[in-house]
Design an enzyme around this catalytic site. Structure first.
Site, PDB file in Angstrom:
ATOM      1  CB  ILE A  66      -1.537  -0.014   1.286  1.00 44.08           C
ATOM      2  CG1 ILE A  66      -1.778  -1.238   1.336  1.00 44.08           C
ATOM      3  CG2 ILE A  66      -1.853   1.487   1.337  1.00 44.08           C
ATOM      4  CD1 ILE A  66      -2.645  -1.647   2.497  1.00 44.08           C
ATOM      5  N   PRO A  67       0.819   1.793  -1.171  1.00 45.02           N
ATOM      6  CG  PRO A  67       0.927   2.322  -2.999  1.00 45.02           C
ATOM      7  CD  PRO A  67       0.739   1.459  -2.671  1.00 45.02           C
ATOM      8  CB  CYS A  68       1.831   5.756   2.413  1.00 47.19           C
ATOM      9  SG  CYS A  68       2.907   4.706   3.245  1.00 47.19           S
ATOM     10  CG  HIS A  69       6.393   4.773  -1.570  1.00 46.32           C
ATOM     11  ND1 HIS A  69       5.676   3.697  -1.079  1.00 46.32           N
ATOM     12  CD2 HIS A  69       6.433   4.733  -2.816  1.00 46.32           C
ATOM     13  CE1 HIS A  69       5.480   2.950  -2.269  1.00 46.32           C
ATOM     14  NE2 HIS A  69       6.716   3.225  -2.923  1.00 46.32           N
TER      15      HIS A  69
END
Length: 347
Positions: A313-316
């Site tokens: 889950i690419p919060c970056h």
């Protein structure tokens, strides 16, 4: 992220872990180069220079520091400990005692310190958790309790029951009403991560040095009313394979199932993160607009910050409105490395 040499020198004085992986400091008077977090005595400003990778430092005649070991992956699990863990996985009844460690030329004190530092428990306690996790699943699947106790290396049922309850939180007879979450430490090029998985899928994937990682575990345990126990899971192999492909640049999305725990709003924010294409970024403001609530920027940022499943889950991929890299619990340097790996045009 462009840094001045003055800022890098100050970060080294402060041993600031946010700069790990971004630069290395070389000391002209000693001929060595170090991580930003090296604990060795810091030299004067005029005696240092900086490099963006270890190769450049070596090309310029510097050798790696023996204290901070800049050529090793950050917090990487030593090979001899990986070998021990592989033995445990292959033999569920195995009990590795201090005398067994000494036969392998491994100091029991060193093992104890490593496990206390990285798992919050001794090696022997880790082994008990691992055995009880396996036993729990067997009993849950209907196997005979006495047979499971013997397979787990226990000669008496009372001793097995006592250990089982200490670890799992219930007696073997009450496993039907009990749930556990499997926990494993896995290796990545950006440092080790803790992975948790339940029957539905991966529910935690966090770098082990994330601040307040214990709070994340506590939230998950409470949300699922389950104990988090060291052990294997059917999704861990798939997760490790997919992460390896991702870091090699061979994978642009993940297929391993995930299980999110949170409010409806948080789940919407996290789901929206998975829709950001690789090599692209969005701002917090854009994310709130996609949710149909442009004023929810702060709430979106908060939800991003408590995302428990990093990378997948690419919060970056969410950045500040001015293009700055902000708000990544795994460290800004990792956010930069992930975006560079994905080909996002930021710098």
């Amino acid at each position: 992220m462009k840094l001045t040499e003055e800022r890098m020198y100050q970060a080294s004085l402060e041993k600031d872990s946010l700069f790990e992986g971004i630069y290395w400091m070389a000391v002209k008077t000693t001929g060595i180069f170090c991580r930003p977090t090296c604990t060795a005595r810091k030299p004067k400003r005029e005696n240092v220079e900086f490099f963006i990778n270890t190769e450049k430092a070596i090309e310029n005649g510097y050798r790696p520091c023996k204290i901070c070991r800049p050529l090793e992956k950050l917090n990487e699990t030593p090979q001899y400990i990986r070998d021990l863990l592989n033995e445990l996985q292959q033999n569920e009844s195995l009990k590795i005692k201090d005398r067994d460690l000494l036969k392998r030329n491994i100091e029991p004190v060193s093992i104890r310190r490593w496990f206390l530092k990285n798992h919050g428990m001794t090696f022997h306690a880790f082994q008990r958790q691992f055995r009880m996790n396996t036993a729990f699943k067997k009993i849950k699947n209907g196997e005979n309790i006495m047979e499971v106790a013997l397979e787990s290396g226990y000669e008496s049922l009372s001793g097995f029951n006592e250990r089982f309850k200490d670890v799992i939180g219930s007696t073997p007879k009450n496993t039907r009403s009990q749930t556990i979450i499997d926990l494993k430490r896995i290796e990545t090029p950006l440092g080790p991560m803790f992975a948790c998985s339940c029957e539905e899928g991966i529910c935690i994937l966090e770098f082990t040095d994330r601040k307040n990682i214990d709070r994340q575990f506590a939230r998950l345990s409470k949300a699922m009313n389950a104990e988090i126990i060291q052990g294997e899971n059917k999704y861990f192999k798939q997760l490790e394979d997919e992460l390896s492909e991702y870091f090699e640049g061979k994978r642009t999305h993940f297929d391993v199932p995930v299980y999110m725990t949170g409010t409806d709003f948080q789940k919407k924010v996290w789901q929206l993160l998975t829709e950001i294409p690789i090599s692209e970024t969005r701002t917090y403001k854009q994310q709130s607009e996609f949710l149909g609530n442009p004023k929810a920027v702060r709430a979106v940022g908060t939800a991003n910050g408590i995302n428990k499943i990093a990378i997948i889950i690419p919060c970056h991929r969410v950045i500040g409105s001015n293009g700055e890299l902000v708000g990544y619990a795994g460290g800004i340097w990792r956010k930069q490395k992930l975006l560079e790996l994905e080909g996002a045009i930021l710098f």
